[in-house]
Motif scaffolding. Structure first.
Motif, PDB file in Angstrom:
ATOM      1  N   THR A  55      37.163  36.705  46.107  1.00 54.78           N
ATOM      2  CA  THR A  55      38.059  35.606  45.737  1.00 54.78           C
ATOM      3  C   THR A  55      37.546  34.302  46.327  1.00 54.78           C
ATOM      4  O   THR A  55      37.506  33.258  45.660  1.00 54.78           O
ATOM      5  CB  THR A  55      39.489  35.871  46.245  1.00 54.78           C
ATOM      6  N   GLN A 255      55.317  36.030  48.790  1.00 56.36           N
ATOM      7  CA  GLN A 255      54.588  36.761  47.764  1.00 56.36           C
ATOM      8  C   GLN A 255      55.444  37.111  46.558  1.00 56.36           C
ATOM      9  O   GLN A 255      54.984  37.798  45.651  1.00 56.36           O
ATOM     10  CB  GLN A 255      54.055  38.074  48.346  1.00 56.36           C
ATOM     11  N   TYR A 282      45.626  34.985  34.299  1.00 58.72           N
ATOM     12  CA  TYR A 282      45.947  35.997  33.295  1.00 58.72           C
ATOM     13  C   TYR A 282      46.060  35.375  31.911  1.00 58.72           C
ATOM     14  O   TYR A 282      45.631  35.956  30.926  1.00 58.72           O
ATOM     15  CB  TYR A 282      47.249  36.686  33.687  1.00 58.72           C
TER      16      TYR A 282
ATOM     17  N   PRO B 147      48.532  38.129  50.942  1.00 57.62           N
ATOM     18  CA  PRO B 147      49.237  38.272  49.672  1.00 57.62           C
ATOM     19  C   PRO B 147      48.359  38.983  48.632  1.00 57.62           C
ATOM     20  O   PRO B 147      47.139  38.780  48.588  1.00 57.62           O
ATOM     21  CB  PRO B 147      49.496  36.835  49.240  1.00 57.62           C
ATOM     22  N   VAL B 148      49.004  39.793  47.799  1.00 63.20           N
ATOM     23  CA  VAL B 148      48.286  40.531  46.767  1.00 63.20           C
ATOM     24  C   VAL B 148      47.538  39.572  45.830  1.00 63.20           C
ATOM     25  O   VAL B 148      46.425  39.860  45.398  1.00 63.20           O
ATOM     26  CB  VAL B 148      49.275  41.390  45.954  1.00 63.20           C
ATOM     27  N   VAL B 149      48.162  38.417  45.547  1.00 66.15           N
ATOM     28  CA  VAL B 149      47.532  37.482  44.605  1.00 66.15           C
ATOM     29  C   VAL B 149      46.168  37.030  45.075  1.00 66.15           C
ATOM     30  O   VAL B 149      45.341  36.617  44.272  1.00 66.15           O
ATOM     31  CB  VAL B 149      48.392  36.218  44.364  1.00 66.15           C
ATOM     32  N   ALA B 150      45.919  37.117  46.388  1.00 68.55           N
ATOM     33  CA  ALA B 150      44.641  36.627  46.912  1.00 68.55           C
ATOM     34  C   ALA B 150      43.506  37.596  46.621  1.00 68.55           C
ATOM     35  O   ALA B 150      42.348  37.259  46.811  1.00 68.55           O
ATOM     36  CB  ALA B 150      44.743  36.380  48.406  1.00 68.55           C
ATOM     37  N   ALA B 151      43.816  38.802  46.194  1.00 71.56           N
ATOM     38  CA  ALA B 151      42.760  39.779  45.947  1.00 71.56           C
ATOM     39  C   ALA B 151      42.799  40.311  44.526  1.00 71.56           C
ATOM     40  O   ALA B 151      41.940  41.088  44.124  1.00 71.56           O
ATOM     41  CB  ALA B 151      42.883  40.934  46.941  1.00 71.56           C
ATOM     42  N   ILE B 152      43.796  39.869  43.761  1.00 73.33           N
ATOM     43  CA  ILE B 152      44.046  40.560  42.495  1.00 73.33           C
ATOM     44  C   ILE B 152      42.988  40.251  41.432  1.00 73.33           C
ATOM     45  O   ILE B 152      42.643  41.121  40.628  1.00 73.33           O
ATOM     46  CB  ILE B 152      45.477  40.249  41.994  1.00 73.33           C
ATOM     47  N   LEU B 153      42.454  39.040  41.442  1.00 73.81           N
ATOM     48  CA  LEU B 153      41.461  38.708  40.410  1.00 73.81           C
ATOM     49  C   LEU B 153      40.187  39.558  40.536  1.00 73.81           C
ATOM     50  O   LEU B 153      39.776  40.169  39.543  1.00 73.81           O
ATOM     51  CB  LEU B 153      41.139  37.206  40.437  1.00 73.81           C
ATOM     52  N   PRO B 154      39.582  39.640  41.729  1.00 72.77           N
ATOM     53  CA  PRO B 154      38.413  40.528  41.855  1.00 72.77           C
ATOM     54  C   PRO B 154      38.735  41.976  41.480  1.00 72.77           C
ATOM     55  O   PRO B 154      37.921  42.642  40.845  1.00 72.77           O
ATOM     56  CB  PRO B 154      38.036  40.424  43.331  1.00 72.77           C
ATOM     57  N   TYR B 156      40.962  42.981  39.353  1.00 68.47           N
ATOM     58  CA  TYR B 156      41.089  43.007  37.898  1.00 68.47           C
ATOM     59  C   TYR B 156      39.709  42.987  37.244  1.00 68.47           C
ATOM     60  O   TYR B 156      39.426  43.781  36.339  1.00 68.47           O
ATOM     61  CB  TYR B 156      41.931  41.813  37.458  1.00 68.47           C
ATOM     62  N   LEU B 157      38.850  42.100  37.745  1.00 72.17           N
ATOM     63  CA  LEU B 157      37.505  41.996  37.172  1.00 72.17           C
ATOM     64  C   LEU B 157      36.715  43.284  37.401  1.00 72.17           C
ATOM     65  O   LEU B 157      36.013  43.763  36.518  1.00 72.17           O
ATOM     66  CB  LEU B 157      36.764  40.807  37.787  1.00 72.17           C
ATOM     67  N   LYS B 160      37.986  45.923  35.114  1.00 74.19           N
ATOM     68  CA  LYS B 160      37.560  45.645  33.751  1.00 74.19           C
ATOM     69  C   LYS B 160      36.100  46.050  33.560  1.00 74.19           C
ATOM     70  O   LYS B 160      35.734  46.662  32.555  1.00 74.19           O
ATOM     71  CB  LYS B 160      37.738  44.142  33.484  1.00 74.19           C
ATOM     72  N   LEU B 241      53.585  43.492  40.294  1.00 72.40           N
ATOM     73  CA  LEU B 241      52.463  42.586  39.987  1.00 72.40           C
ATOM     74  C   LEU B 241      51.159  43.346  39.694  1.00 72.40           C
ATOM     75  O   LEU B 241      50.519  43.118  38.661  1.00 72.40           O
ATOM     76  CB  LEU B 241      52.264  41.597  41.140  1.00 72.40           C
ATOM     77  N   ARG B 244      51.393  45.280  36.493  1.00 76.60           N
ATOM     78  CA  ARG B 244      51.407  44.440  35.303  1.00 76.60           C
ATOM     79  C   ARG B 244      49.999  43.947  34.961  1.00 76.60           C
ATOM     80  O   ARG B 244      49.622  43.856  33.805  1.00 76.60           O
ATOM     81  CB  ARG B 244      52.347  43.266  35.516  1.00 76.60           C
ATOM     82  N   VAL B 245      49.225  43.636  36.006  1.00 83.36           N
ATOM     83  CA  VAL B 245      47.885  43.106  35.766  1.00 83.36           C
ATOM     84  C   VAL B 245      46.897  44.235  35.462  1.00 83.36           C
ATOM     85  O   VAL B 245      46.030  44.085  34.606  1.00 83.36           O
ATOM     86  CB  VAL B 245      47.420  42.283  36.993  1.00 83.36           C
ATOM     87  N   THR B 247      47.556  47.563  34.533  1.00 80.06           N
ATOM     88  CA  THR B 247      47.841  48.582  33.529  1.00 80.06           C
ATOM     89  C   THR B 247      48.334  47.924  32.248  1.00 80.06           C
ATOM     90  O   THR B 247      48.524  46.711  32.189  1.00 80.06           O
ATOM     91  CB  THR B 247      48.910  49.576  34.004  1.00 80.06           C
TER      92      THR B 247
END
Lengths: 322, 304
Positions: A55, A255, A282, B147-154, B156-157, B160, B241, B244-245, B247
């Motif tokens: 990130t 969060q 997203y 926070p989960v949002v800080a790691a979710i993009l990697p 997800y990528l 994928k 979260l 949702r991202v 699955t």
């Protein structure tokens, strides 16, 4: 920390008998001790720390997956955008407001409830169970109930009760609220306070019940008023529990995604950073920007967490020394 | 748990009530009985107020759609199971079963994985502590604070790229990492309660590690393991979260299924309530079962 370690140390610590290969045996023993710990540690580093490093790297990239041609190094551009873009700046502000309001309100109400439940009365166990219920509804489900069954302006329970109450007095023009469109952030705050108050109550109740009663009794003997006892004995004792509840609540609520997503879908200035980040990567596919916003959240959380760690640590030290 | 568990702590105020009889004579404002009645009534009123949304959700789920969406509310309307039948797909054709099964799979398997990783780790942090064990504890804790949002993009990528999107196994790994720190903290505090004397006695009797684990540590730690498992189950079941991202159609969980109702209108109010009830039931059961330990889990074992 050393004394605490020594105190907790179990037998077996001294089982390494002196021998010719003392050093190598000790090393082997240290590894034997570490072995059970390693799977968890390694797993967690790979799954949580590694993605964050990625990130961090992406946050310095210009990367929109819809226009792959423009991908490249962006420097601090994304961070500048996060801090200057009106929507994202609004999201930062909303996150702070939401967190502070929910934590403070649920702490105050939770304290009141904990003080009440600390007394003995008929059906206390059942009352406590009822009070915990809000915390045990799946967060999305809770948010759905608030959105549709309680706050809906035409058939929600809140307006329904207003209509019913007014009709008791023969009025057919009751006041009707529409929080979801008129004060959406307030709607999110109320639903979260409802859900988090039980958590604060449980922590503070645990604090109250660990209060040494002998000093309270002595104060009562000396004729101290209940307020004086609360002010000078109970509150100081509860301080670290209040801090712990507040800081853990803050970490969870910063969060929050479910309530914002469900109640307002981030509309009308209610998008907090988690929701804004979710949208940015997203739907808008702005990977670099979303990552920079994610890093900003982490920096904010670290600021809060530094205090949280200190609080947890003081409780923890107490426990270790026991 | 020592002195701080609610059950044990209950005895403390009671002990003080004996001398209170003597005091009461002189100071009427300290009268505990009068105080408690007032406190009891207030607490009950507030408890009912807090429980109202939950009770209303349950009541509405047993109403017909026309009775559910009325203003003023139709409290005494006839009860029916229509909303539940509708929810389970008899009429609408969209079955919640796959998502419920996904949620159960993800929650149960990740809980098993968490315990498999956390129990040995907790052992290494309490029974035979490694050096600098407090530092390790705080590392675990610090991962929970990110926070989960800080790691979710990697994540997800990555999912994928390797084709793990919409795959329940990837979600299980995520939930394992989400709950592992809490589980380690909780389990450590439970294992720390194993009396040192018992471990020493076992050692003197020549018990080996397996026997010590089975006969000395397991009996003390079992309730703690159960509570830890319930709390990990609750967190996984509730999570939105990541689900949702990561699955979609195949591996969607119950909370993701619920988001289908976000923009529902009044026509489906009873069905929304039925869905919320069904999906909340496992958590309500697990939560009430783990009541006393819930706060310990949520406060990362810091408060007992």
């Amino acid at each position: 920390m050393t004394t605490a370690t020594a105190r907790i140390s179990r037998p077996g610590h001294a089982t390494a008998k002196p021998s010719r290969n003392k050093a190598s045996r000790e090393r082997a023993l240290a590894w034997a001790r570490r072995a059970p710990l390693l799977p968890a540690l390694i797993f967690l580093i790979i799954v949580t720390q590694l993605p964050f490093v990625v990130t961090l790297i992406i946050s310095f990239l210009n990367w929109n997956s819809l226009s792959p041609g423009t991908t490249g190094f962006a420097g601090f551009e994304n961070y500048v955008t996060v801090l200057t873009d009106p929507d994202l700046r609004q999201a930062i502000f909303t996150t702070i407001l939401l967190t502070v309001a929910v934590v403070l309100a649920s702490l105050v109400i939770g304290l009141g409830l904990a003080l009440l439940l600390d007394k003995k009365f008929i059906g206390r166990g059942l009352a406590r169970t009822l009070l915990i219920a809000p915390f045990l509804v799946v967060p999305v489900a809770a948010a759905l109930i608030w959105k549709h069954a309680l706050l809906n302006p035409t058939y929600g329970l809140i307006n329904g009760v207003l209509t019913w109450t007014w009709s008791l007095f023969g009025s057919d023009t009751p006041p009707q609220l529409d929080l979801l469109s008129q004060a959406p952030l307030m709607a999110v705050i109320i639903s979260l306070v409802w859900q988090w108050t039980p958590f604060m109550m449980l922590i503070l109740l645990a604090g109250l019940q660990s209060r040494p009663m002998d000093t309270v009794e002595a104060a009562q003997m000396d004729g101290a008023t209940p307020w004086a006892i609360f002010r000078h004995l109970t509150l100081p004792h509860l301080r670290q529990y209040l801090e712990l509840g507040g800081l853990l609540g803050a970490i969870y609520i910063v969060q929050n995604f479910d309530a914002v997503f469900t109640l307002t879908s981030g509309g009308l200035g209610t998008a907090n950073l988690p929701y804004a980040i979710y949208q940015t990567f997203y739907y808008a596919n702005e990977y670099g920007l979303a990552s920079a916003a994610g890093v900003v959240v982490v920096i904010g959380t670290i600021l809060v967490a530094t205090f949280a760690l200190r609080t947890v640590f003081s409780l923890f030290k107490k426990e270790a020394a026991r | 748990m020592s002195t701080l568990s609610p059950a044990a702590a209950r005895t403390t105020p009671e002990k003080s009530s004996a001398p209170a009889v003597v005091r009461r004579r002189g100071k009427s404002r300290m009268d505990p009985t009068r105080n408690n009645t007032a406190a009891g009534i207030t607490a009950w009123l507030l408890a009912l107020l807090f429980a109202t949304p939950v009770l209303w959700m349950i009541l509405t789920s047993f109403h017909s759609e026309t009775d559910a969406a009325t203003n003023p509310p139709s409290v005494a309307a006839n009860l029916t199971l229509d909303a539940y039948k509708e929810f389970f797909g008899e009429a609408s054709g969209v079955s919640p079963w796959p998502s419920l099964i996904n949620s159960a799979t993800a929650s149960i398997l990740s809980t098993v994985l968490v315990l498999a990783l956390a129990i040995p780790a907790a052992y290494a942090l309490s029974i035979r502590p490694v050096k600098k064990w407090t530092d390790v504890m705080f590392f675990f804790l610090s991962t929970k604070m990110m926070p989960v949002v800080a790691a979710i993009l990697p994540l997800y990528l990555f999912a994928k790229t390797v084709g793990a999107l919409d795959n329940i196994w990837f979600l299980i790994l995520m939930y394992t990492s989400m709950n592992l720190p809490i589980a380690v903290w909780m389990m450590r505090s439970f294992l720390a309660e194993v009396p040192v004397e018992m471990l020493e006695a076992a050692q003197i009797d020549g018990a080996n590690l397996i026997l010590t684990l089975r006969k000395v540590i397991a009996p003390v730690a079992m309730p703690g393991i159960a509570a830890t498992a319930l709390i990990c189950f609750i967190f996984s079941w509730n999570e939105l979260l990541l689900a949702r991202v990561l699955t979609g159609v195949v591996a969607g969980t119950a909370p993701v299924f619920l988001t289908g109702f976000v923009s529902s209108q009044g026509l489906f109010l009873a069905k929304v309530c039925a869905a919320a009830v069904v999906i909340s039931l496992p958590v309500l059961f697990a939560g009430f079962a783990a009541q006393d330990k819930l706060v310990q889990g949520l406060s990362l074992g810091a408060v007992k």
